[in-house]
Design an enzyme around this catalytic site. Structure first.
Site, short mmCIF file in Angstrom:
data_model
loop_
_atom_site.label_atom_id
_atom_site.label_comp_id
_atom_site.label_asym_id
_atom_site.label_seq_id
_atom_site.Cartn_x
_atom_site.Cartn_y
_atom_site.Cartn_z
N ASN A 249 71.65 -53.64 85.14
CA ASN A 249 70.41 -53.26 84.68
C ASN A 249 69.64 -54.77 83.37
O ASN A 249 70.24 -54.51 82.44
CB ASN A 249 70.78 -52.12 83.61
N TRP A 250 69.04 -55.45 84.11
CA TRP A 250 68.94 -56.99 83.10
C TRP A 250 67.71 -56.21 82.30
O TRP A 250 67.95 -57.83 81.49
CB TRP A 250 68.48 -57.92 84.40
N LYS A 251 67.06 -55.69 82.60
CA LYS A 251 66.36 -55.15 81.34
C LYS A 251 64.81 -56.91 81.88
O LYS A 251 64.77 -56.56 82.29
CB LYS A 251 66.40 -55.39 79.61
N HIS B 113 64.63 -44.78 81.12
CA HIS B 113 65.47 -45.51 80.80
C HIS B 113 65.49 -44.66 78.37
O HIS B 113 64.34 -44.50 78.61
CB HIS B 113 65.74 -46.76 81.11
N GLU C 254 64.38 -46.12 76.83
CA GLU C 254 63.68 -47.85 76.21
C GLU C 254 62.56 -47.52 76.52
O GLU C 254 61.06 -47.50 76.02
CB GLU C 254 64.00 -49.37 76.41
N GLU D 280 73.22 -42.50 78.85
CA GLU D 280 73.71 -43.68 77.99
C GLU D 280 73.29 -42.43 76.20
O GLU D 280 72.04 -42.82 75.87
CB GLU D 280 72.93 -44.10 78.14
N GLY E 221 73.98 -51.18 73.33
CA GLY E 221 72.84 -52.54 72.53
C GLY E 221 73.85 -53.24 71.40
O GLY E 221 73.47 -53.40 70.60
N SER F 273 77.27 -50.70 75.75
CA SER F 273 78.48 -51.42 75.04
C SER F 273 79.43 -50.93 76.54
O SER F 273 80.07 -51.22 75.76
CB SER F 273 78.57 -50.99 73.89
N GLY G 115 74.18 -53.13 80.09
CA GLY G 115 73.33 -54.31 79.85
C GLY G 115 72.83 -55.11 79.66
O GLY G 115 73.38 -55.60 80.53
N GLY G 116 73.52 -55.87 78.48
CA GLY G 116 73.56 -56.47 78.20
C GLY G 116 75.33 -57.69 78.88
O GLY G 116 74.93 -58.76 78.97
P1 13P Z 1 73.82 -52.58 76.27
O1 13P Z 1 75.74 -52.54 78.10
O2 13P Z 1 73.30 -54.01 76.41
O3 13P Z 1 74.71 -51.66 75.92
O4 13P Z 1 73.11 -51.41 77.62
C1 13P Z 1 73.33 -50.15 78.29
C2 13P Z 1 71.64 -49.93 78.48
O5 13P Z 1 70.67 -49.99 78.13
C3 13P Z 1 71.75 -50.14 80.43
O6 13P Z 1 71.02 -49.03 80.75
#
Ligand code: 13P
Length: 259
Positions: free
Chosen positions: A12-14, A102, A104, A174, A180, A220, A241-242
């Site tokens: 997930n590149w956000k 998600h 967010e 999650e 993050g 993470s 994510g990251g």
């Molecule tokens: P991180 O891997 O950056 O913690 O993000 C997780 C995430 O929200 C994937 O959708």
């Protein structure tokens, strides 16, 4: 893990990478994965909407074993909904997986269990697979409410879906405090919640749906912790994510069996 539940590793590149950067990243990921790449693992990338057409063209022209995903969508097919993107528009771009709900989007954009449910229904109707997200806040975990929070999200988010539909979709657990932050849930805690999700599905839908549903862990995830997470009985993959922004790191996560 049952035979049918092939591991699903999703990036997930956000809100990162323009379409030039997206092309570079996917080319590099493909190169890093090599031919042995994605044996027995389904790899999805979820770039921003503006990158989808470029990435689709690249995957198709180079016959990459990488599957295209999106990060969200609206539930209507078309109409006066300024700024929204419909499931059928995504399906036309060969998008196969769509993240819905998600944390967010829930926290920053007012997404509710009801809107998550409408989106999951619409994604399925357009022939794609929803990745339905759930997870508790730190306060909820510390108060002992994590399981009931996630149970409520699953029951409401998947409401009205048939057992066969639930069997084919993906739930991503999650925990919000792990996103993050560099703070991963222990593999035992992640396993316990993923098993709980499966028992909620068994109770609300069917044992078959619970056994077939794929459950991802997210929060993470890194090359250093993926193997242990994947060794858990009820964890079928990861929503990253990251670490998915960096092709070397993401490839190392996909190749978790080599660790
Ligand atoms: P991180 O891997 O950056 O913690 O993000 C997780 C995430 O929200 C994937 O959708």
């Amino acid at each position: 893990m049952s035979e049918a539940r092939i591991p699903l590793i999703s990036g997930n590149w956000k809100m990162h990478k323009n379409h030039f950067e997206a092309i570079q990243a996917v080319q590099k990921l493909h190169y890093r994965l090599g031919d042995a790449e994605v044996e027995d693992v389904v790899v999805t990338v979820h770039p921003p909407f503006t990158d989808l057409r470029s990435v689709q063209t690249l995957i198709e022209s180079d016959r990459m074993d990488i599957v295209l995903g999106a990060q969200d969508c609206y539930w209507e097919t078309e109409g006066a909904f300024t700024g929204e993107v419909s499931p059928t528009m995504l399906a036309k771009l060969d998008v196969a997986y769509v993240i819905v709900g998600h944390s967010e989007r829930r926290q920053l954009f007012g997404e509710t269990d009801e809107s998550v449910n409408r989106k999951a229904v619409a994604v399925l109707a357009a022939g794609m697979t929803p990745i339905v997200c759930c997870g508790e806040t730190l306060e909820e975990r510390e108060a002992g409410d994590a399981e009931s929070k996630v149970e409520g999200q699953i029951r409401a988010g998947l409401a009205g879906l048939s057992s066969a539909q639930v069997a084919g979709l993906v739930v991503a657990y999650e925990p919000i405090w792990a996103i993050g932050t560099g703070r991963t849930a222990t593999s035992e805690d992640a396993q316990a919640m993923c098993a709980h999700i499966r028992s909620v599905v068994a109770d609300g839908w069917s044992a078959d749906a619970a056994a077939s549903l794929r459950v991802q862990y997210g929060g993470s995830v890194k090359p250093g912790n993926i193997a242990e997470l994947m060794s858990q009985a009820d964890i079928d993959g990861a929503l990253v994510g990251g670490a998915s922004l960096e092709p070397d790191e993401f490839a190392a996560i996909v190749q978790f069996r080599q660790h």
